[in-house]
Design a protein around this motif. Structure first.
Motif, PDB file in Angstrom:
ATOM      1  N   THR A 243       0.813  -1.210   0.000  1.00 40.53           N
ATOM      2  CA  THR A 243       0.000   0.000   0.000  1.00 40.53           C
ATOM      3  C   THR A 243       0.853   1.269   0.000  1.00 40.53           C
ATOM      4  O   THR A 243       2.047   1.229   0.272  1.00 40.53           O
ATOM      5  N   ARG A 244       0.191   2.387  -0.259  1.00 41.08           N
ATOM      6  CA  ARG A 244       0.897   3.675  -0.259  1.00 41.08           C
ATOM      7  C   ARG A 244       1.094   4.230   1.137  1.00 41.08           C
ATOM      8  O   ARG A 244       1.925   5.112   1.346  1.00 41.08           O
ATOM      9  N   GLY A 245       0.309   3.765   2.074  1.00 39.85           N
ATOM     10  CA  GLY A 245       0.438   4.239   3.449  1.00 39.85           C
ATOM     11  C   GLY A 245      -0.376   3.368   4.376  1.00 39.85           C
ATOM     12  O   GLY A 245      -1.266   2.635   3.939  1.00 39.85           O
ATOM     13  N   THR A 246      -0.069   3.443   5.679  1.00 40.38           N
ATOM     14  CA  THR A 246      -0.754   2.640   6.686  1.00 40.38           C
ATOM     15  C   THR A 246      -1.350   3.541   7.752  1.00 40.38           C
ATOM     16  O   THR A 246      -0.661   4.420   8.284  1.00 40.38           O
ATOM     17  N   VAL A 247      -2.624   3.319   8.065  1.00 40.07           N
ATOM     18  CA  VAL A 247      -3.324   4.049   9.117  1.00 40.07           C
ATOM     19  C   VAL A 247      -3.541   3.106  10.294  1.00 40.07           C
ATOM     20  O   VAL A 247      -4.099   2.017  10.121  1.00 40.07           O
ATOM     21  N   VAL A 248      -3.107   3.520  11.483  1.00 43.74           N
ATOM     22  CA  VAL A 248      -3.308   2.715  12.688  1.00 43.74           C
ATOM     23  C   VAL A 248      -4.460   3.322  13.480  1.00 43.74           C
ATOM     24  O   VAL A 248      -4.430   4.493  13.865  1.00 43.74           O
ATOM     25  N   VAL A 249      -5.495   2.502  13.715  1.00 44.79           N
ATOM     26  CA  VAL A 249      -6.654   2.929  14.508  1.00 44.79           C
ATOM     27  C   VAL A 249      -6.701   2.040  15.749  1.00 44.79           C
ATOM     28  O   VAL A 249      -7.098   0.876  15.662  1.00 44.79           O
ATOM     29  N   GLU A 250      -6.305   2.550  16.868  1.00 45.56           N
ATOM     30  CA  GLU A 250      -6.233   1.830  18.142  1.00 45.56           C
ATOM     31  C   GLU A 250      -5.173   0.733  18.127  1.00 45.56           C
ATOM     32  O   GLU A 250      -5.235  -0.196  17.326  1.00 45.56           O
ATOM     33  N   ALA A 251      -4.229   0.862  19.027  1.00 45.80           N
ATOM     34  CA  ALA A 251      -3.185  -0.160  19.205  1.00 45.80           C
ATOM     35  C   ALA A 251      -2.565   0.042  20.578  1.00 45.80           C
ATOM     36  O   ALA A 251      -2.218   1.167  20.949  1.00 45.80           O
ATOM     37  N   ALA A 252      -2.455  -1.038  21.325  1.00 46.98           N
ATOM     38  CA  ALA A 252      -1.800  -0.973  22.627  1.00 46.98           C
ATOM     39  C   ALA A 252      -0.289  -0.850  22.429  1.00 46.98           C
ATOM     40  O   ALA A 252       0.222  -0.916  21.307  1.00 46.98           O
ATOM     41  N   MET A 253       0.430  -0.688  23.514  1.00 45.40           N
ATOM     42  CA  MET A 253       1.868  -0.494  23.419  1.00 45.40           C
ATOM     43  C   MET A 253       2.561  -1.703  22.783  1.00 45.40           C
ATOM     44  O   MET A 253       3.548  -1.552  22.079  1.00 45.40           O
ATOM     45  N   ARG A 254       2.059  -2.917  23.039  1.00 47.92           N
ATOM     46  CA  ARG A 254       2.569  -4.119  22.385  1.00 47.92           C
ATOM     47  C   ARG A 254       1.482  -4.608  21.443  1.00 47.92           C
ATOM     48  O   ARG A 254       0.499  -5.212  21.861  1.00 47.92           O
ATOM     49  N   SER A 255       1.644  -4.318  20.167  1.00 43.48           N
ATOM     50  CA  SER A 255       0.587  -4.612  19.209  1.00 43.48           C
ATOM     51  C   SER A 255       1.185  -4.963  17.855  1.00 43.48           C
ATOM     52  O   SER A 255       2.166  -4.346  17.419  1.00 43.48           O
ATOM     53  N   GLY A 256       0.581  -5.947  17.181  1.00 41.10           N
ATOM     54  CA  GLY A 256       1.013  -6.289  15.830  1.00 41.10           C
ATOM     55  C   GLY A 256       0.778  -5.162  14.857  1.00 41.10           C
ATOM     56  O   GLY A 256       1.511  -5.018  13.869  1.00 41.10           O
ATOM     57  N   ALA A 257      -0.237  -4.343  15.133  1.00 44.52           N
ATOM     58  CA  ALA A 257      -0.521  -3.208  14.255  1.00 44.52           C
ATOM     59  C   ALA A 257       0.643  -2.227  14.236  1.00 44.52           C
ATOM     60  O   ALA A 257       0.959  -1.631  13.200  1.00 44.52           O
ATOM     61  N   LEU A 258       1.306  -2.066  15.383  1.00 44.28           N
ATOM     62  CA  LEU A 258       2.458  -1.163  15.429  1.00 44.28           C
ATOM     63  C   LEU A 258       3.618  -1.716  14.609  1.00 44.28           C
ATOM     64  O   LEU A 258       4.392  -0.944  14.021  1.00 44.28           O
ATOM     65  N   SER A 259       3.746  -3.048  14.541  1.00 39.99           N
ATOM     66  CA  SER A 259       4.811  -3.618  13.710  1.00 39.99           C
ATOM     67  C   SER A 259       4.545  -3.333  12.238  1.00 39.99           C
ATOM     68  O   SER A 259       5.483  -3.102  11.469  1.00 39.99           O
ATOM     69  N   THR A 260       3.277  -3.333  11.847  1.00 40.80           N
ATOM     70  CA  THR A 260       2.928  -2.966  10.467  1.00 40.80           C
ATOM     71  C   THR A 260       3.312  -1.517  10.204  1.00 40.80           C
ATOM     72  O   THR A 260       3.877  -1.190   9.159  1.00 40.80           O
ATOM     73  N   ALA A 261       3.003  -0.652  11.153  1.00 43.44           N
ATOM     74  CA  ALA A 261       3.321   0.763  10.994  1.00 43.44           C
ATOM     75  C   ALA A 261       4.826   0.990  10.898  1.00 43.44           C
ATOM     76  O   ALA A 261       5.304   1.771  10.060  1.00 43.44           O
ATOM     77  N   ARG A 262       5.580   0.317  11.752  1.00 44.36           N
ATOM     78  CA  ARG A 262       7.041   0.480  11.713  1.00 44.36           C
ATOM     79  C   ARG A 262       7.617  -0.042  10.394  1.00 44.36           C
ATOM     80  O   ARG A 262       8.538   0.559   9.831  1.00 44.36           O
ATOM     81  N   ARG A 263       7.072  -1.156   9.906  1.00 44.27           N
ATOM     82  CA  ARG A 263       7.550  -1.675   8.627  1.00 44.27           C
ATOM     83  C   ARG A 263       7.208  -0.704   7.492  1.00 44.27           C
ATOM     84  O   ARG A 263       8.027  -0.478   6.591  1.00 44.27           O
ATOM     85  N   ALA A 264       6.010  -0.128   7.530  1.00 42.10           N
ATOM     86  CA  ALA A 264       5.632   0.857   6.520  1.00 42.10           C
ATOM     87  C   ALA A 264       6.588   2.049   6.534  1.00 42.10           C
ATOM     88  O   ALA A 264       7.025   2.538   5.478  1.00 42.10           O
ATOM     89  N   ARG A 265       6.933   2.504   7.724  1.00 41.30           N
ATOM     90  CA  ARG A 265       7.875   3.627   7.841  1.00 41.30           C
ATOM     91  C   ARG A 265       9.235   3.251   7.280  1.00 41.30           C
ATOM     92  O   ARG A 265       9.862   4.036   6.553  1.00 41.30           O
ATOM     93  N   ASP A 266       9.713   2.057   7.575  1.00 35.12           N
ATOM     94  CA  ASP A 266      11.010   1.610   7.068  1.00 35.12           C
ATOM     95  C   ASP A 266      11.017   1.492   5.543  1.00 35.12           C
ATOM     96  O   ASP A 266      12.076   1.596   4.909  1.00 35.12           O
ATOM     97  N   LEU A 267       9.847   1.250   4.953  1.00 38.73           N
ATOM     98  CA  LEU A 267       9.728   1.131   3.502  1.00 38.73           C
ATOM     99  C   LEU A 267       9.436   2.476   2.833  1.00 38.73           C
ATOM    100  O   LEU A 267       9.111   2.533   1.648  1.00 38.73           O
ATOM    101  N   ASN A 268       9.536   3.551   3.621  1.00 34.82           N
ATOM    102  CA  ASN A 268       9.288   4.910   3.110  1.00 34.82           C
ATOM    103  C   ASN A 268       7.843   5.101   2.644  1.00 34.82           C
ATOM    104  O   ASN A 268       7.584   5.853   1.711  1.00 34.82           O
ATOM    105  N   ARG A 269       6.933   4.411   3.316  1.00 28.62           N
ATOM    106  CA  ARG A 269       5.506   4.661   3.108  1.00 28.62           C
ATOM    107  C   ARG A 269       5.035   5.624   4.200  1.00 28.62           C
ATOM    108  O   ARG A 269       5.625   5.704   5.274  1.00 28.62           O
TER     109      ARG A 269
END
Length: 394
Positions: A243-269
Motif C-alpha cells: 500500500t501507499r500508506g498505513t493508518v493505525v486505529v487503536e493499538a496498545a503499546m505491544r501490538s502487531g498493528a504497530l509492527s505494520t506501521a514500523r515496517r511501513a515507515r522503514d519502507l518509506n511509506r
C-alpha cells in the motif's frame, strides 16, 4: 524400429515460466513467508533449479546452505503436491502469481530478499491495478466501539474517494475497515496469514467470502494452511509494502498493528495514526507512535488522501488521461468503460452492470482498475468518466 504414435511421443516440455511458477508454488509449501535465505538464492538461480538442487542435495556452495536447513527442506519436499494446490486454489476461484507476471505489484520488490516467492490470490480483480491506489488500515483486534466506528467511517470515506482499503480480515479494526469499504460499494483487499480457501477467523467467514467476491484475498501460504502467531507478524510486512500508506486505529503499546506501521515507515511509506481517549490503553500505542514522530495524526479521509496522494504522485503519478490506449484494455474492462456514460453525473454500479452484461461485483472491480488507470472516477455512489474522457466521448 517403428515410428512412435502421437500417444507414445514424448510430452511437450512445459514453458519455462510454467516450470518457474510450479517451483515457486512448491517453495510456498517448503518455507515460511519472508525467508530471506531463500530470497537470496532466488536472486542467483531460478526456483526450478533450486527445487531440483534441494531434491538431489547438490546445492552449490556459493548459496551458503547449511546442512540442517537443507535437511528440513528435503524432508518436506515429498509431501508437496503442486497440482493439488493449484487445482484447489483454482476451484476456489483463484490463481497463483509470481514476480514477472503482469499482475505482480512491483512495490513488493521493496522487501528485498524477504519478498514473497509468490502470492495465492482469490478473486477476479487485478492485484497490481487495485494496489495502485490502496491504503492499509490496521489496529487492535479487541477494539472499542469508538475504534470500530472510526475505522468503518474512514474506510467508507476512502472508498468513496476511489481508494482501495487493505487490511488483514481479523476481528476488530480489520473487520470494521473491510465492512466500511464494502458498505459503500468499495473494493477491499484482505491479506491473510492462512490459505485463501480457509475462513479464519471463523466468525468472519461471511465477511471473508464477501471480500473475495467484491475485492481480493491474498496470501503467501498455500491452500489449506492455517495461521500461527509468527505468520501474522510476517503477513504485516506484505500489507505495509503493498500500500501507499498505513493508518493505525487503536493499538496498545505491544501490538502487531504497530509492527505494520514500523515496517511501513522503514519502507518509506506514509504512516498515520488516529488519536483516541488518553485514558484508553488501546490508544496508548498510537499516541506513542505519533508523539515519537513515527506517524502523522489524521482525522478523516481527506487528510489521509492528502498524505498518501502526494507521496503516491512521486512513486506512481496519477495521470489526467488514460495510461493505456482503450484498444489495449482487456475485453471485460473495455466493456465496463464503454458502459460508463459521458454525462457529468455518471451512473451507479447496478446500471453499469446491466449495460456491460457483467455481475455488479466484477463491474465494481473493473471500475477501480479503470480508476487507477485514469479513465474513470467515483462521485458518491456513481461512476463517471474523468473530464478529459468525457470530452473525448462527447
Amino acid at each position: 524400429m517403428r515410428p512412435s504414435t502421437p500417444s507414445e511421443a514424448e510430452p511437450t516440455p512445459r514453458p519455462a515460466v510454467d516450470a518457474e511458477r510450479r517451483a515457486r508454488a512448491a517453495l510456498t509449501r517448503l518455507i515460511e513467508p519472508g525467508d530471506a535465505v531463500i530470497g537470496r538464492w532466488l536472486g542467483q538461480v531460478g526456483a526450478s533449479t533450486l527445487i531440483e538442487a534441494i531434491h538431489r542435495r547438490t546445492v552449490p556452495g556459493y548459496l551458503d546452505l547449511d546442512a540442517d536447513r537443507l535437511g528440513a527442506y528435503r524432508a518436506r519436499l515429498p509431501l508437496v503436491d503442486v497440482d493439488a494446490d493449484l487445482g484447489r486454489v483454482e476451484a476456489a476461484g483463484g490463481r497463483f502469481i509470481i514476480p514477472g507476471d503482469i499482475e505482480w505489484p512491483s512495490q513488493l520488490d521493496d522487501l528485498g530478499d524477504g519478498r514473497p516467492v509468490g502470492l495465492w490470490i482469490r478473486g477476479t480483480g487485478s492485484l497490481r491495478m487495485l494496489a495502485l491506489r490502496s491504503v492499509a488500515m490496521v489496529g487492535a483486534r479487541a477494539c472499542t466501539a469508538y475504534g470500530a466506528h472510526v475505522a468503518g467511517e474512514l474506510a467508507a470515506q476512502l472508498a468513496e474517494r476511489g481508494w482501495v482499503v487493505v487490511s488483514g480480515a481479523a476481528y476488530g479494526i480489520d473487520a470494521a475497515a473491510h465492512r466500511g469499504a464494502l458498505a459503500v460499494g468499495g473494493v477491499t483487499l484482505g491479506v491473510l496469514a492462512c490459505g485463501v480457501d480457509v475462513a479464519y477467523p471463523a466468525g468472519n467467514s461471511e465477511l471473508i467470502a464477501r471480500i473475495a467476491a467484491q475485492g481480493l484475498l491474498l496470501s503467501e501460504l498455500p491452500p489449506g494452511e492455517h495461521p500461527n502467531r509468527f505468520r501474522f507478524v510476517l503477513r504485516n510486512r506484505v500489507i505495509a509494502a503493498l500500500t501507499r500508506g498505513t493508518v493505525v486505529v487503536e493499538a496498545a503499546m505491544r501490538s502487531g498493528a504497530l509492527s505494520t506501521a514500523r515496517r511501513a515507515r522503514d519502507l518509506n511509506r506514509h504512516t498515520m495514526g488516529v488519536a483516541g481517549p488518553v485514558t484508553s490503553e488501546l490508544s496508548a500505542g498510537v499516541h506513542a507512535l505519533i508523539r515519537s514522530g513515527g506517524a502523522t495524526l489524521v482525522t478523516d479521509a481527506a487528510e489521509i488522501g492528502e498524505l498518501v496522494g502526494a507521496i503516491g504522485d512521486d512513486l506512481a503519478p496519477r495521470r489526467s488521461g488514460p495510461v493505456l490506449p482503450r484498444d489495449l484494455l482487456p475485453p471485460p474492462v473495455a466493456r465496463v468503460l464503454e458502459a460508463v456514460p459521458a454525462s457529468a453525473e455518471g451512473a451507479p454500479v447496478d446500471r453499469l452492470a446491466r449495460e456491460a452484461g457483467l455481475s455488479p461485483d466484477e463491474v465494481l472491480q473493473r471500475l477501480y482498475e479503470l480508476g487507477s488507470l485514469g479513465f474513470v472516477e467515483r462521485c458518491g455512489a456513481h461512476w463517471r468518466l474523468v473530464r478529459s474522457g468525457r470530452a473525448r466521448k462527447e
